[in-house]
Design an enzyme around this catalytic site. Structure first.
Site, PDB file in Angstrom:
ATOM      1  N   CYS A  15     -22.999  27.821 -11.448  1.00 45.58           N
ATOM      2  CA  CYS A  15     -22.340  26.638 -11.590  1.00 45.58           C
ATOM      3  C   CYS A  15     -21.690  25.947 -12.783  1.00 45.58           C
ATOM      4  O   CYS A  15     -20.366  25.557 -12.959  1.00 45.58           O
ATOM      5  CB  CYS A  15     -23.530  25.601 -11.332  1.00 45.58           C
ATOM      6  N   CYS A  35     -27.980  26.039 -13.125  1.00 46.48           N
ATOM      7  CA  CYS A  35     -27.495  27.121 -12.455  1.00 46.48           C
ATOM      8  C   CYS A  35     -26.296  28.049 -13.264  1.00 46.48           C
ATOM      9  O   CYS A  35     -25.327  27.101 -13.457  1.00 46.48           O
ATOM     10  CB  CYS A  35     -26.909  26.508 -11.010  1.00 46.48           C
TER      11      CYS A  35
END
Length: 147
Positions: free
Chosen positions: A72, A69
């Site tokens: 993230c 991600c």
């Protein structure tokens, strides 16, 4: 602040009872002797999450993330910087949703990154998406009841 807190050691998972007024004094684990706070998030697996929620008395901010991600990865340094500001009043932790899929499912995590704030083992606030350190700290402070 009066009373006591139970702080779970990030290294050996021992529950340590401390006077609440002494959290700022760099406490060490009574079992392994390592610092209870290192101004960085702790990585949790399912068992560690359950122990922290069941025994610990500090509020816990969990970053549910995944290695694939992009947001993230972009938020990781912001989250780590927030740990230096929020500890020792709040424990910051990270859960890799790929490694801990059952925990993520149990917590209803559907997007990443997701931040969930827990107190007394119960979720009290949640937000998804990228957030900078200052906004993250403000969000946590506003979501926590005054102690």
């Amino acid at each position: 602040m009066t009373g006591t807190e139970i702080v779970i050691c990030p290294d050996c998972a021992t529950a340590n009872r401390l006077p609440a007024g002494r959290l700022d004094e760099a406490p060490k684990c009574g079992r392994c002797g390592k610092p209870l706070f290192a101004a960085r998030p702790v990585a949790l697996d399912g068992a560690g999450f359950d122990r922290l929620m069941r025994l610990g008395t500090l509020p816990v901010l969990v970053d549910y993330w995944a290695g694939w991600c992009g947001p993230c990865r972009a938020m990781a340094p912001q989250f780590e910087a927030a740990a230096a500001e929020l500890e020792p009043r709040v424990r910051l932790a990270k859960v890799d949703v790929d490694a801990e899929a059952a925990l993520a499912a149990r917590q209803g995590i559907q997007s990443m990154p997701t931040l969930a704030l827990y107190q007394g083992g119960r979720e009290i606030a949640r937000r998804s998406g990228l957030i900078d350190r200052a906004s993250l700290v403000r969000w946590v402070q506003s979501a926590l009841p005054r102690r």
